[in-house]
Design an enzyme around this catalytic site. Structure first.
Site, PDB file in Angstrom:
ATOM      1  N   HIS A  35       8.675  12.720  -4.683  1.00  0.00           N
ATOM      2  CA  HIS A  35       9.293  12.855  -3.367  1.00  0.00           C
ATOM      3  C   HIS A  35      10.624  13.576  -3.541  1.00  0.00           C
ATOM      4  CE1 HIS A  35      10.828  10.647   0.522  1.00  0.00           C
ATOM      5  NE2 HIS A  35      10.972  11.961   0.587  1.00  0.00           N
ATOM      6  N   HIS A  76       2.237   2.540  -0.954  1.00  0.00           N
ATOM      7  CA  HIS A  76       3.518   1.899  -0.642  1.00  0.00           C
ATOM      8  C   HIS A  76       3.410   0.406  -0.915  1.00  0.00           C
ATOM      9  CE1 HIS A  76       7.645   2.273   0.773  1.00  0.00           C
ATOM     10  NE2 HIS A  76       7.507   1.046   1.251  1.00  0.00           N
ATOM     11  N   GLU A 135       5.786  14.911  -1.904  1.00  0.00           N
ATOM     12  CA  GLU A 135       6.178  14.209  -0.690  1.00  0.00           C
ATOM     13  C   GLU A 135       7.476  14.816  -0.181  1.00  0.00           C
ATOM     14  OE1 GLU A 135       4.368   9.775  -1.660  1.00  0.00           O
ATOM     15  OE2 GLU A 135       6.525  10.127  -1.856  1.00  0.00           O
TER      16      GLU A 135
END
Length: 240
Positions: free
Chosen positions: A43, A191, A70
């Site tokens: 990310h 997640h 991400e």
């Protein structure tokens, strides 16, 4: 069973804590792949709190499986993505004050912006996934803007305090998978998944890939990246 995308953000978190050169997330990615990771996820945040642009450029040249970037759906990030051309992109919401991503994208409430970003990225051959809560409205909006994938936010399931709540959240995820598949979307999830809770999500019909980071890096600190990844592969298959 689903494949495993290993998120190496928190290797970079340790490095950035001292603003030094180690541990190297690129080296961590190599070890993860050698241990059986099916993909590498990073990310690149707007605040650059862990992964840096240099990391992503090097990973693009070294990752042998696939690189999932991400990023927030902003002009700055789109420009970077168009330059690097990762194997695919997961669009995520972002707030500077958050510790980690706190919820899914509001695709339905930002259709024109999301459609524009998806068109820009998929127009050059980069498949796009939308990180969303397992809600019909958001899933249908993701199909409407012609994203290729969704990634279901598993945080509510992972944070469930008892078995009844966990079962309820798992049912919501299962329903989300079915809605997505019926709309022609491919489904990933992630997640908060751990060695202890991943198997039930892995068993959901249509689940293609699980993106998991913090729990793997946490274990890797104690036992090494390769063992941590191998054990997560076992956990996904119900053998851990």
């Amino acid at each position: 069973m689903p494949t495993l995308g290993v998120n190496i953000d928190h290797v970079a978190t340790i490095r950035q804590a001292r603003q030094t050169v180690e541990p190297d997330p690129v080296a961590a990615a190599v070890l993860a792949e050698l241990a059986g990771a099916d993909g590498i996820t990073v990310h690149l945040r707007e605040d650059r709190r862990h992964i840096q642009e240099r990391d992503v450029h090097i990973l693009r040249q070294t990752v042998q499986t696939h690189l999932n970037l991400e990023m927030a759906p902003t002009d700055e990030m789109v420009a970077i993505a168009l330059e690097i051309k990762p194997d695919y992109i997961t669009l995520v919401p972002e707030r500077r004050e958050e510790v980690t991503t706190e919820g899914g994208l509001d695709v339905a409430g930002n259709l024109s912006q999301m459609r524009k970003v998806v068109a820009q990225l998929q127009g050059v051959g980069i498949p796009v996934s939308m990180f969303i809560d397992p809600e019909r409205l958001q899933i249908e909006a993701s199909a409407q803007i012609e994203a290729k994938f969704i990634e279901l936010h598993t945080g509510s399931y992972a944070e469930a305090k008892n078995e009844a709540t966990r079962h309820k959240e798992l049912t919501i995820l299962a329903d989300g998978c079915n809605i997505a598949i019926n709309h022609g979307l491919r489904v990933n999830a992630g997640h908060g998944l751990t060695y202890e809770n991943v198997y039930s999500v892995a068993c959901l019909k249509g689940m293609e890939e699980l993106n998991i980071g913090h729990t793997i890096v946490s274990k890797a600190v104690l036992v090494g990246m390769e063992r941590a990844v191998r054990e997560m592969k076992l956990a996904i298959n119900g053998k851990f």
